[in-house]
Design an enzyme around this catalytic site. Structure first.
Site, PDB file in Angstrom:
ATOM      1  N   ASP A   1     -26.960   5.450   6.988  1.00  0.00           N
ATOM      2  CA  ASP A   1     -26.236   6.395   6.251  1.00  0.00           C
ATOM      3  C   ASP A   1     -27.245   7.588   5.799  1.00  0.00           C
ATOM      4  OD1 ASP A   1     -24.476   4.841   5.861  1.00  0.00           O
ATOM      5  OD2 ASP A   1     -24.755   4.042   3.860  1.00  0.00           O
TER       6      ASP A   1
ATOM      7  N   HIS B   1       3.400  -4.632   6.167  1.00  0.00           N
ATOM      8  CA  HIS B   1       1.940  -3.725   6.060  1.00  0.00           C
ATOM      9  C   HIS B   1       1.800  -3.243   7.381  1.00  0.00           C
ATOM     10  CE1 HIS B   1       0.730  -4.739   1.987  1.00  0.00           C
ATOM     11  NE2 HIS B   1       1.160  -5.943   2.576  1.00  0.00           N
TER      12      HIS B   1
ATOM     13  N   GLU C   1      -0.542  -1.094   8.265  1.00  0.00           N
ATOM     14  CA  GLU C   1      -1.853  -0.938   8.419  1.00  0.00           C
ATOM     15  C   GLU C   1      -2.708  -1.930   8.967  1.00  0.00           C
ATOM     16  OE1 GLU C   1      -0.253  -1.278   5.845  1.00  0.00           O
ATOM     17  OE2 GLU C   1      -1.416  -2.253   4.279  1.00  0.00           O
TER      18      GLU C   1
ATOM     19  N   CYS D   1       5.245  -2.279   0.828  1.00  0.00           N
ATOM     20  CA  CYS D   1       5.493  -3.594   0.166  1.00  0.00           C
ATOM     21  C   CYS D   1       5.611  -3.202  -1.420  1.00  0.00           C
ATOM     22  CB  CYS D   1       3.960  -4.080   0.399  1.00  0.00           C
ATOM     23  SG  CYS D   1       4.256  -6.126  -0.226  1.00  0.00           S
TER      24      CYS D   1
END
Ligand code: XMP
Length: 512
Positions: free
Chosen positions: A227, A169, A171, A82
């Site tokens: 986490d 795009h 992705e 893009c």
């Protein structure tokens, strides 16, 4: 450092992180750097290929973020997406201008010339476009590869160098051939081998942790969240009993939370883990406090005080472990454009400086879903790895207003029923975060023949990507009905259950 690195130059597209994740999913390690990073910094990383991201900017405006022109002299395989397409053409001598007809949404691509980038992709394919500018003429040495009804130059390649440019795009989910295109770029154009995986990550991370920590000792605070649980498990694999974990039970955790962490990490895996019972201390700090920010502050201060005491008891430690993730690292490095605001977490803020500890952050190159994959690769059970996010101040911000200790038990029971039913109905994993809130109002009900006058529980379930924005999850009515019925019948002191159907904005996810 993995042997194959793809660097993504970030010009502020909302999809940049998605590019990095897709490349990693294909088995190649990738990192994001600011789009205008100087060429020396790029070269020093020894990337095997470069991807230029999209951007909300227009390349021909004075304030546009531009790549260092040295990127094109590096000779590495390059993919411009893009804005990355447009800015490349603009810098190398093509023409870019505002498009007559902007394209947002699905467009049909027609492939005009063979290109290794489109190997295995149909000659006509649908893909996601989002651009108001377009390339109107290619620079010398470039070949047009595809067009759409509205866009004459929808893909191009260099006739000698391994440079490829696409206007769509690849992705995003809406570009079904996108994965094939990215895979072609990595393996056919750039000739990479791939093979980056969580197993490989663990091997590298263990080596890096050992090199950083040497013979030192590491202190790690466990919150019950994904986490810190995964970070501690990984650190333990690297340095064994030189890792010391502290779980502060502030009395504001969910039902059985401290117990479950202790069972898995302490008893089953043998981590040096202290569960500190600080419930009284925290609850007395919260006596009569109804302001949400004051609750957060008091909890934050008390947390630091307890944590420091425990560290002193342990004796000499050199490092503090922190579960910093990759999005936090990139956000602070994205050179001003497209950067998002990060939510500050009070848990260990300011601690490293106060305690003169160095930081070890073994998850700092990972995305959240990769942390979960790492947790699984380390053998942690699904119910720990798939946990929803949980705020540091815990249930204190879910018992609204001043906290009565018995209210915390009421909320814990109601929340546990909600979680239990979500899991049974296989909805726990389909909502981003769900929890119960105890409201400081009483309503009239009838139990048996008796009038009751009891509290209200609100259920909240949201879909989100990062907690910055969210929409309420449309849970099935039958499931909500079961949860309401069980809570009103099984939890003493509650006779009414409501479901929160507001999005963020204008609401927030938590009620306080
Ligand atoms: P809000 O309520 O701001 O929440 O829409 C966004 C996400 O952040 C979590 N949250 C917190 N996490 N300390 C934390 O560690 C806090 O004080 C805090 N407040 C909110 C919330 O659970 C949601 O995931």
């Amino acid at each position: 450092m993995p042997r194959e690195l793809v660097l993504i130059l970030d010009f502020g597209s909302q999809y940049t992180q998605l590019i990095a994740r897709k490349v990693r999913e294909l088995g190649v390690y990738s990192e994001i750097v600011p789009g205008n990073a100087p060429i020396d910094a790029i070269r020093a990383r020894k990337p095997r290929a470069i991807i230029l991201s999209g951007s909300p900017a227009s390349g021909y405006r004075a304030d546009a973020p531009l790549p260092d022109a040295g990127v094109y002299a590096l000779g590495k395989p390059l993919l411009g997406i893009c804005y990355g397409f447009q800015v490349t053409q603009q810098l190398l001598g093509g023409t870019v201008a505002k498009a007559d007809r902007a394209e947002y949404g699905l467009a049909t691509f027609i492939v005009d010339k063979p290109s290794p980038l489109f190997a295995g992709v149909p000659k006509r394919f649908r893909a996601w476009m989002s651009h108001g500018d377009e390339v109107q003429a290619l620079a010398p040495g470039w070949v047009r590869v595809a067009h759409t009804a509205n866009c004459a130059f929808a893909a191009a390649r260099h006739d000698k160098k391994p440079f490829h440019l696409i206007q769509f795009h690849p992705e995003v989910h809406h570009s079904p051939c996108g994965k094939q295109v990215l895979s072609n770029f990595l393996f056919k154009v750039a000739g990479l081998k791939g093979g980056w995986s969580m197993k490989g990550f663990i091997r590298e991370a263990v080596k890096e942790i050992r090199a950083q920590v040497g013979s030192g000792h590491v202190l790690c605070g466990l919150s019950g969240g994904v986490d810190s649980t995964v970070a501690a498990t990984l650190l333990h694999r690297a340095i064994g009993d030189r890792l010391h974990c502290v779980l502060v039970d502030h009395g504001l955790l969910r039902k059985d939370e401290a117990l479950e962490i202790d069972r898995e990490l302490g008893q089953r895996r043998g981590l040096d883990l202290r569960v500190v019972d600080a419930r009284e201390r925290f609850l007395s700090q919260l006596d009569g406090v109804s302001d949400p920010e004051l609750k957060r502050k008091r909890i934050g201060y008390e947390f630091i005080a307890v944590f420091e005491e425990q560290a002193r008891k342990l004796g000499a430690v050199d490092f503090l472990a922190q579960g910093t993730l990759y999005p936090d690292v990139i956000e602070s490095a994205s050179a001003g454009f497209g950067a998002q605001v990060i939510k500050s977490h009070h848990n260990v803020g300011g601690l490293p400086e106060r305690m003169h500890l160095k930081l070890v952050e073994p998850l700092r190159s990972l995305f959240k879903d990769e942390v979960r994959a790492l947790g699984r690769a380390l053998g942690l059970p699904d119910h720990l790895v798939d946990r929803h996010p949980f705020p540091g101040p815990g249930l204190a911000v879910r018992v609204l207003g001043a906290i009565d200790r018995s209210d915390l038990d009421v909320l814990r029971e109601a929340d546990a029923i909600f979680m239990d039913e979500l899991r049974r109905a296989k909805w726990y994993g389909r909502t981003w975060q769900a929890f119960a809130v105890l409201l400081p109002v009483r309503t009239v009900g009838v139990k048996g023949d008796e009038r009751s006058y009891e509290k209200v529980v609100a259920l909240r379930a949201v879909d989100s990507v990062d907690g910055m924005t969210a929409d309420w999850t449309p849970l099935p009515h039958a499931l909500l009905g079961r949860v309401a019925n069980r809570i009103a019948n099984e939890v003493r002191g509650v006779n009414r259950v409501v479901f929160d159907i507001t999005s963020k904005p204008p609401s927030t996810i938590e009620w306080e």
